[in-house]
Design an enzyme around this catalytic site. Sequence first.
Site, short mmCIF file in Angstrom:
data_model
loop_
_atom_site.label_atom_id
_atom_site.label_comp_id
_atom_site.label_asym_id
_atom_site.label_seq_id
_atom_site.Cartn_x
_atom_site.Cartn_y
_atom_site.Cartn_z
N ASP A 84 -2.11 11.31 -0.69
CA ASP A 84 -3.08 10.25 -0.94
C ASP A 84 -4.50 10.80 -1.00
OD1 ASP A 84 -0.63 8.92 0.52
OD2 ASP A 84 -1.59 7.43 -0.76
N ASN B 123 -1.26 12.01 3.74
CA ASN B 123 -0.15 11.38 3.01
C ASN B 123 0.53 10.39 3.94
OD1 ASN B 123 1.44 11.22 0.58
ND2 ASN B 123 3.09 12.27 1.66
N LYS B 124 1.50 9.69 3.41
CA LYS B 124 2.23 8.66 4.16
C LYS B 124 2.63 9.15 5.55
CE LYS B 124 3.09 5.41 3.01
NZ LYS B 124 2.18 4.25 3.31
N GLN C 295 9.55 2.52 1.60
CA GLN C 295 9.41 2.91 0.20
C GLN C 295 10.50 3.90 -0.21
OE1 GLN C 295 6.90 2.89 2.41
NE2 GLN C 295 4.99 2.16 1.52
N ARG D 284 1.01 0.43 -5.50
CA ARG D 284 0.72 1.43 -4.48
C ARG D 284 0.99 2.81 -5.07
NH1 ARG D 284 5.27 3.18 -4.55
NH2 ARG D 284 4.61 4.99 -3.40
N GLY D 285 0.70 3.86 -4.29
CA GLY D 285 0.85 5.22 -4.79
C GLY D 285 -0.50 5.69 -5.29
N ALA D 286 -0.88 6.90 -4.88
CA ALA D 286 -2.24 7.35 -5.18
C ALA D 286 -2.59 7.32 -6.67
CB ALA D 286 -2.45 8.75 -4.58
N ARG E 62 -8.26 -0.53 -0.18
CA ARG E 62 -7.56 0.29 0.82
C ARG E 62 -8.41 1.54 1.00
NH1 ARG E 62 -1.47 1.40 -0.01
NH2 ARG E 62 -1.58 1.84 2.22
#
Lengths: 328, 328
Positions: free
Chosen positions: B225, B235-236, B184, B44-46, B82
């Site tokens: 993201d 973003n998150k 996270q 995960r993570g852009a 995703r």
Amino acid sequence: VQTIEWVDGAVVIVDQTALPGRTVQLRLSTVEELVDAIRRLAVRGAPALGVAGAFGVALAARQHAGDADGLARAVALVETARPTAVNLARGARRAAALLPDAGAVLAEALAVHAEEIASSAALAVLGADLVAELCGVAPRLLTHCNTGALAAVEGGTALAVVFELHRRGRLAEVIAAETRPLLQGSRLTAWELGQAGVPFRLAVDSAGPFLMARGLIDAVILGADRICANGDVVNKVGSYAHALGARAAGIPFICVAPESTVDLATASGDLVDIEDRGAAEVVGFAGVPVAPPGAGAVNPAFDVTPHDLVTAIVTERRVVRLDRDEKL
Amino acid sequence: VQTIEWVDGAVVIVDQTALPGRTVQLRLSTVEELVDAIRRLAVRGAPALGVAGAFGVALAARQHAGDADGLARAVALVETARPTAVNLARGARRAAALLPDAGAVLAEALAVHAEEIASSAALAVLGADLVAELCGVAPRLLTHCNTGALAAVEGGTALAVVFELHRRGRLAEVIAAETRPLLQGSRLTAWELGQAGVPFRLAVDSAGPFLMARGLIDAVILGADRICANGDVVNKVGSYAHALGARAAGIPFICVAPESTVDLATASGDLVDIEDRGAAEVVGFAGVPVAPPGAGAVNPAFDVTPHDLVTAIVTERRVVRLDRDEKL
């Protein structure tokens, strides 16, 4: 079943740490047992804490009859078991004013108990009328923490308004914020809403402002642990973030609490002692660790919503429209 | 150990669902294995997703050599695993442009991988210079989600800036928001900060705005993201609430991301598909059910911070001061 009641010389509570898995009643016969239950949030919620404070003094009066020093220490223990909600100390002091007459103390504590029940019923009607006025016939409401019967004796505060709207057929949906770290929203509010048949969905706390920005919420409605003289609302941590979201989205932010939560002796929220409950609640949940061993945390249990972000405060007696510069 | 790398014809990742308890590497040899790992956030993570997208096409090129239809389906599967982070589809498309030449595809994917490493190193310096300029010599920074090496290949984005400030001796403390629902912050960021010896404390997400109001945070620094053409930051979930808190407290809100996250083809955040990851992540905590059985949830994995709440966007090439009306 009442959240807190006096039965045969002891305080009987619904243990909120066991919900929603099990409904367990605890019988607390000593001040020490009651204070422990308050500290670990087996009993919680500002109105319920007010009753617990008064009942705690009734326990102390029996436990320490004829021992003025022991009695004073026990009363102080009850009063200071948690620092932020004004109701606890106020309930304790109200009962303590009648010491050492144990009978009069108990009568006063039972009066506090009865008044909280009456308050819930009255503020539910005032609050539902206000929501209908501000949001129309099918509002979608976001709430935070637990403000239902479990936070009071019966009914509750903000959730009592929700139940009243549901009874009227004037409610579309409730979004219940889960309320980390102790998840009172997921564990308690979801349970109460489910029992009452109110349509609801859970959300993580931090989603609140975004759901508001996307037009999915018509108002925020929640309780208070202390309402300061200037209208600042001290409530469960996360309330302030929802208030910022509500302001940005242009929707009402409504605080519902009995008059016993209004503290005119405290001028503003920055003067309130905000309880930090330590790292353990943050680094895991229900004994399941998530963070690396040794991780620390800052854990304010409450926050302060400045009065200029509050649309209205609803009590059992009145609706104070802070957005119209009305004062407490 | 790199978060994601190409080893002997397969993608090898650090399984982020096992941290911080265990450090486990997974070897993903097929598109299906990779897509599953992406969906369940094992990777995960852009920036890491950009590399995963490119490597996924390299896997597809080997798996479906000579089968144009199968190859196209596999590439589409990778691209759409995703929806929100632009990097995934962009990395996949960049590699897919060289199909069907499997060798050229792999070379391009390895270039994406190398560029993300270089980006981290460059943006760390630009970001640390900016924080020093805005916040002085001992800033206390709040961050959200995980933007360290685990979100990229090495280094990271916002957390790379934190590490650089720490190396310079110019950092007082990091408050890491836990980042419900998948934690996270508690699981990954706390682990990375601990490993690097950076002083930090965790906090529940909803405490962020209150800690800012109390003067305990000097700036918010986080990743993205997708950064839209107008500067809106996707973003998150929870980032927007921190941005509202930062604005109210008058502190900077800094977004750090590689240029590969900037999406000039998307005009603004309201046009971005926000992934809803379903109720299961919300009704439980680290696998422990907390809500009553059957409770539903709304679970947006991301939110949108409007550009007017963003002080600056830092990439490996530039610092765009949105607060000074600079444009992307």
